[in-house]
Design a protein around this motif. Structure first.
Motif, PDB file in Angstrom:
ATOM      1  N   VAL A 276      -8.546  -9.674  -1.915  1.00 19.43           N
ATOM      2  CA  VAL A 276      -7.120 -10.084  -1.966  1.00 19.43           C
ATOM      3  C   VAL A 276      -6.066 -11.573  -2.456  1.00 19.43           C
ATOM      4  O   VAL A 276      -5.556 -11.376  -2.147  1.00 19.43           O
ATOM      5  CB  VAL A 276      -6.967 -10.277   0.476  1.00 19.43           C
ATOM      6  CG1 VAL A 276      -7.458  -8.246  -0.315  1.00 19.43           C
ATOM      7  CG2 VAL A 276      -7.820 -10.546   0.745  1.00 19.43           C
ATOM      8  N   LYS A 281      -4.297  -9.338  -7.042  1.00 20.17           N
ATOM      9  CA  LYS A 281      -3.170  -8.933  -7.287  1.00 20.17           C
ATOM     10  C   LYS A 281      -1.988  -8.411  -8.445  1.00 20.17           C
ATOM     11  O   LYS A 281      -1.898  -7.770  -8.408  1.00 20.17           O
ATOM     12  CB  LYS A 281      -2.185  -9.685  -5.963  1.00 20.17           C
ATOM     13  CG  LYS A 281      -0.180  -8.994  -5.440  1.00 20.17           C
ATOM     14  CD  LYS A 281      -0.032 -10.245  -4.426  1.00 20.17           C
ATOM     15  CE  LYS A 281       1.226  -9.633  -4.511  1.00 20.17           C
ATOM     16  NZ  LYS A 281       2.190 -10.525  -3.931  1.00 20.17           N
ATOM     17  N   SER A 524     -10.184  -1.450   0.594  1.00 19.02           N
ATOM     18  CA  SER A 524      -9.718  -1.219  -0.882  1.00 19.02           C
ATOM     19  C   SER A 524      -9.573   0.129  -1.608  1.00 19.02           C
ATOM     20  O   SER A 524      -8.760   0.599  -1.744  1.00 19.02           O
ATOM     21  CB  SER A 524     -11.141  -2.162  -1.859  1.00 19.02           C
ATOM     22  OG  SER A 524     -10.578  -3.241  -1.132  1.00 19.02           O
ATOM     23  N   TYR A 527      -5.758   0.638   0.977  1.00 19.73           N
ATOM     24  CA  TYR A 527      -4.831   0.076   0.655  1.00 19.73           C
ATOM     25  C   TYR A 527      -4.289   0.216  -1.147  1.00 19.73           C
ATOM     26  O   TYR A 527      -3.483   0.233  -1.863  1.00 19.73           O
ATOM     27  CB  TYR A 527      -4.710  -1.063   1.469  1.00 19.73           C
ATOM     28  CG  TYR A 527      -4.684  -1.216   2.256  1.00 19.73           C
ATOM     29  CD1 TYR A 527      -3.327  -0.646   3.065  1.00 19.73           C
ATOM     30  CD2 TYR A 527      -5.409  -1.090   3.633  1.00 19.73           C
ATOM     31  CE1 TYR A 527      -3.374  -0.804   4.408  1.00 19.73           C
ATOM     32  CE2 TYR A 527      -5.671  -0.801   4.981  1.00 19.73           C
ATOM     33  CZ  TYR A 527      -4.107  -0.696   5.237  1.00 19.73           C
ATOM     34  OH  TYR A 527      -4.053  -0.335   6.552  1.00 19.73           O
ATOM     35  N   TRP A 543       0.825  -4.430  -0.358  1.00 21.89           N
ATOM     36  CA  TRP A 543      -0.674  -5.127  -0.401  1.00 21.89           C
ATOM     37  C   TRP A 543      -0.591  -6.365   0.738  1.00 21.89           C
ATOM     38  O   TRP A 543      -1.602  -6.886   1.234  1.00 21.89           O
ATOM     39  CB  TRP A 543       0.219  -6.326  -1.561  1.00 21.89           C
ATOM     40  CG  TRP A 543      -0.839  -7.282  -1.652  1.00 21.89           C
ATOM     41  CD1 TRP A 543      -1.275  -8.580  -1.525  1.00 21.89           C
ATOM     42  CD2 TRP A 543      -2.271  -6.710  -3.159  1.00 21.89           C
ATOM     43  NE1 TRP A 543      -2.225  -9.315  -2.260  1.00 21.89           N
ATOM     44  CE2 TRP A 543      -3.127  -8.129  -3.158  1.00 21.89           C
ATOM     45  CE3 TRP A 543      -2.590  -6.200  -3.346  1.00 21.89           C
ATOM     46  CZ2 TRP A 543      -4.134  -8.344  -3.947  1.00 21.89           C
ATOM     47  CZ3 TRP A 543      -4.024  -5.630  -4.173  1.00 21.89           C
ATOM     48  CH2 TRP A 543      -4.525  -7.800  -3.996  1.00 21.89           C
ATOM     49  N   ASP A 544       0.798  -6.991   1.396  1.00 18.64           N
ATOM     50  CA  ASP A 544       0.539  -7.436   2.667  1.00 18.64           C
ATOM     51  C   ASP A 544      -0.367  -7.103   3.876  1.00 18.64           C
ATOM     52  O   ASP A 544      -1.049  -7.251   4.623  1.00 18.64           O
ATOM     53  CB  ASP A 544       2.147  -7.682   3.107  1.00 18.64           C
ATOM     54  CG  ASP A 544       2.566  -8.982   2.010  1.00 18.64           C
ATOM     55  OD1 ASP A 544       1.722  -9.843   1.743  1.00 18.64           O
ATOM     56  OD2 ASP A 544       3.248  -8.478   2.869  1.00 18.64           O
ATOM     57  N   TYR A 546      -2.712  -4.588   2.906  1.00 18.64           N
ATOM     58  CA  TYR A 546      -3.859  -4.926   2.575  1.00 18.64           C
ATOM     59  C   TYR A 546      -4.850  -6.102   2.837  1.00 18.64           C
ATOM     60  O   TYR A 546      -5.636  -6.359   3.536  1.00 18.64           O
ATOM     61  CB  TYR A 546      -3.622  -4.933   0.989  1.00 18.64           C
ATOM     62  CG  TYR A 546      -5.296  -4.519   0.775  1.00 18.64           C
ATOM     63  CD1 TYR A 546      -6.503  -4.899   0.552  1.00 18.64           C
ATOM     64  CD2 TYR A 546      -5.162  -4.997  -1.296  1.00 18.64           C
ATOM     65  CE1 TYR A 546      -7.961  -4.381  -0.034  1.00 18.64           C
ATOM     66  CE2 TYR A 546      -6.290  -4.995  -1.428  1.00 18.64           C
ATOM     67  CZ  TYR A 546      -7.740  -4.447  -1.360  1.00 18.64           C
ATOM     68  OH  TYR A 546      -8.942  -4.745  -2.024  1.00 18.64           O
ATOM     69  N   VAL A 547      -3.600  -6.845   2.983  1.00 19.61           N
ATOM     70  CA  VAL A 547      -4.157  -8.639   3.448  1.00 19.61           C
ATOM     71  C   VAL A 547      -4.509  -8.531   4.932  1.00 19.61           C
ATOM     72  O   VAL A 547      -5.569  -8.800   5.188  1.00 19.61           O
ATOM     73  CB  VAL A 547      -3.406  -9.330   2.888  1.00 19.61           C
ATOM     74  CG1 VAL A 547      -3.693 -10.865   3.503  1.00 19.61           C
ATOM     75  CG2 VAL A 547      -3.078  -9.485   1.011  1.00 19.61           C
ATOM     76  N   PHE A 550      -7.960  -7.076   5.929  1.00 14.58           N
ATOM     77  CA  PHE A 550      -9.045  -7.764   5.356  1.00 14.58           C
ATOM     78  C   PHE A 550      -9.546  -9.247   6.355  1.00 14.58           C
ATOM     79  O   PHE A 550     -10.084  -9.380   6.720  1.00 14.58           O
ATOM     80  CB  PHE A 550      -8.847  -8.378   3.988  1.00 14.58           C
ATOM     81  CG  PHE A 550      -9.437  -7.661   2.400  1.00 14.58           C
ATOM     82  CD1 PHE A 550     -10.881  -8.624   2.713  1.00 14.58           C
ATOM     83  CD2 PHE A 550     -10.268  -6.247   2.523  1.00 14.58           C
ATOM     84  CE1 PHE A 550     -11.354  -7.719   1.406  1.00 14.58           C
ATOM     85  CE2 PHE A 550      -9.830  -6.190   1.710  1.00 14.58           C
ATOM     86  CZ  PHE A 550     -11.265  -6.655   1.180  1.00 14.58           C
TER      87      PHE A 550
END
Length: 576
Positions: A276, A281, A524, A527, A543-544, A546-547, A550
């Motif tokens: 991440v 990205k 992973s 997302y 993406w946010d 996904y972060v 994590f």
């Protein structure tokens, strides 16, 4: 416990030795002069005879009965023909019949069924879950007592092969043990691959950055939206199936100038997870652009491995990131069809030209890979002696080059070579199923580099054979770039760090580190497809998410295990 096991093996060894003596007495005197043969021949008298030791009065097996060894190989492959020439030779000269099973479907599911049922084949390809399940037995005593050829072969890697948790050796690495000189012509590792016809179309450019590479993809598909047979051209694809997730997950580490350490980037001996990071990205944002331009394979995240290979075999796919060995079968299919311009050249891309590429690495033992012997094997001694026979130069030549006079010839200087007809046979998948043992050889211990007579251990690494076997199209490509071999496209490999590579570290099945590692992979795989396929302007939102996913994972437990093992390697491997 270790001493008890050692005494048990020694006792078994003595018993088998007595049986061998009795068998030899009843079977007649060997015309080879008893125990004066090479270590390979002596090992053969215990059931793993080499071809040259097969003429004893006691029979080809030194008086022992034929044995059937069940084998599971954790990868898909076509079943050899019943009359396969090499397997027949193994059966006739080593008195070993192999009952082979190849993976169909998902490897982890298959292993889960095996572990739940508690039943295993005699030989099985490596997975650390099998060690945790106590499905495989330690091999170091077996090798020390019954396999002198294997012990010599692995001498340089012996300590590295030991499991850091208990000091035992469970797996026989199938690659990375170098003897003599190593001349690398064919590149097996990671790269960004693009079809040769694309390079020819645009005057043989040399893309160095991701942006330059993707522009080539865009320009080619714009000119050729369909293939010659009318199918839509696929600009870029990837693979994220079963354990083969590295085509999707690994590119960011290479784009910032790091070698293949799997899920981490290692800086000064300390690992960080990069999944991440902003530099990761950047790569997936580029794939999102490709997707919205209609250039990214819309089936990429639902295809299995066989479908991935089949798609590449059609010649429709312009480019992708992968390790060459992982799609080699598809490329061989293209070669068999005479479609050389549809095959690929690998480039070591980076984000910008200030970064030095580090894709090419020096040979290293392929730890936690290769064969192990299961707890259910009825005769581990006979099996290890069989493997010991196969690591002799005699059998390595048969498994790699084939049979002299049939698959290759020897010139007046003792150099191995093939005729054009012999090379053509080696490119025919149907012929290979009847005349090669590639599926077995891929998982076996093998000599790499050069044999004692100076010949390369594989035809592709024999310099003169490599050059003579090049297709006219390949010669054109190499000449256009001023290259002699495919590895010339990459920066020379630095010395491997002593701890390298981190991907070989066993997380220990069921541990917090292993659980975290699986959760990271799951996040992973959930997302990244969503982010890549997001509509324009929605990538950052996914993406946010996904972060945040994590942040809920105990990534530190994963990192603690990796860094602990990196330091262990530095302390225990540095003096080798």
């Amino acid at each position: 416990m270790g001493e008890k096991r050692s005494r048990w093996w020694r006792g078994l060894s003595i018993a088998i030795a007595l049986m061998m003596v009795l068998a030899a007495c009843s079977g007649g005197k060997s015309d080879k002069g008893g125990g004066s043969g090479s270590p390979g021949q002596q090992a053969g008298n215990g059931g793993g005879s080499s071809a040259s030791s097969g003429g004893s009065g006691g029979g080809a097996c030194g008086g022992l009965d034929p044995i059937t060894i069940s084998v599971f190989i954790g990868g898909p492959a076509q079943t050899p023909t019943p009359d396969n020439r090499i397997y027949k030779k193994i059966e006739e000269e080593l008195c070993v019949k192999l009952e082979m099973e190849f993976l169909v479907g998902d490897l982890q599911q298959k292993l889960g069924v095996m572990i739940a049922g508690g039943e295993y084949p005699d030989l099985i390809t490596a997975d650390t879950k099998l060690v945790a399940a106590k499905a495989v037995i330690p091999l170091e005593d077996l090798i020390e007592e019954h396999a002198p050829n294997l012990r010599k072969h692995y001498a340089q890697a012996w300590n590295k092969m030991k499991d850091s948790s208990d000091g035992h050796i469970y797996w026989l690495p199938n690659f990375g043990i170098i003897h003599g000189e190593f001349f690398q012509t064919w590149y097996a590792g990671p790269a960004f691959w693009i079809q040769k016809k694309v390079l020819k179309e645009f005057g043989y450019p040399r893309p160095k950055t991701l942006d330059e590479f993707m522009q080539l993809v865009r320009d080619y598909v714009a000119k050729h939206p369909t293939t010659e047979d009318g199918q839509p051209t696929i600009g870029y694809t990837t693979l994220a199936y079963d354990w083969r997730t590295f085509p999707l997950l690994n590119p960011p580490e290479h784009l910032i100038g790091h070698p293949n350490d799997g899920g981490v980037v290692v800086r000064d001996g300390v690992a960080e997870v990069f999944a991440v990071k902003d530099y990761a990205k950047r790569y997936y944002a580029e794939l999102n652009k490709l997707y919205n331009e209609g250039l990214f394979d819309k089936e990429a995240f639902v295809q299995n491995y066989d479908q991935y290979l089949a798609k590449i075999s059609t010649g429709r796919v312009v480019a992708f990131f992968d390790q060459h060995w992982n799609f080699q079968q598809a490329e061989e299919n293209l070669i068999a069809q005479g479609r050389i311009w549809d095959t690929y050249v690998g480039f070591p891309l980076v984000y910008d030209t200030s970064i030095r590429d580090w894709y090419l690495d020096r040979p290293l033992p392929n730890l936690n890979n290769g064969f192990g012997i299961s707890k259910d094997a009825k005769d581990p001694v006979r099996i290890i002696k069989f493997l010991d026979a196969l690591i002799t130069e005699e059998w390595q030549k048969i498994l790699s080059w084939g049979e002299e006079g049939i698959d290759y010839l020897v010139d007046e200087n003792g150099r191995f070579y093939r005729t054009p007809e012999q090379r053509a046979q080696q490119e025919d998948p149907t012929w290979k199923l009847a005349n090669r043992a590639d599926a077995l050889f891929g998982a076996l211990p093998k000599i790499e580099g050069t044999f004692s007579d100076g010949n390369a251990t594989s035809p592709g690494n024999q310099p003169e054979e490599f050059f003579d076997s090049l297709k006219p199209e390949d010669k054109e490509v190499l000449e256009a770039y001023g290259a002699k071999v495919w590895t010339d496209f990459f920066s020379p490999s630095p010395e491997n760090p002593v701890y390298y590579p981190a991907w070989q570290i066993d997380l220990i099945d069921g541990s917090e580190a292993a659980i975290a590692g699986q959760q990271m992979t799951d996040a992973s795989l959930k997302y990244l497809p969503q982010a890549i396929m997001a509509k324009p302007g929605e990538f950052d939102k996914v993406w946010d998410e996904y972060v945040k996913a994590f942040e809920k994972i105990n990534v530190q437990a994963y990192l603690d295990r990796i860094n602990e093992q990196l330091q262990w390697r530095i302390e225990n491997w540095s003096t080798e």
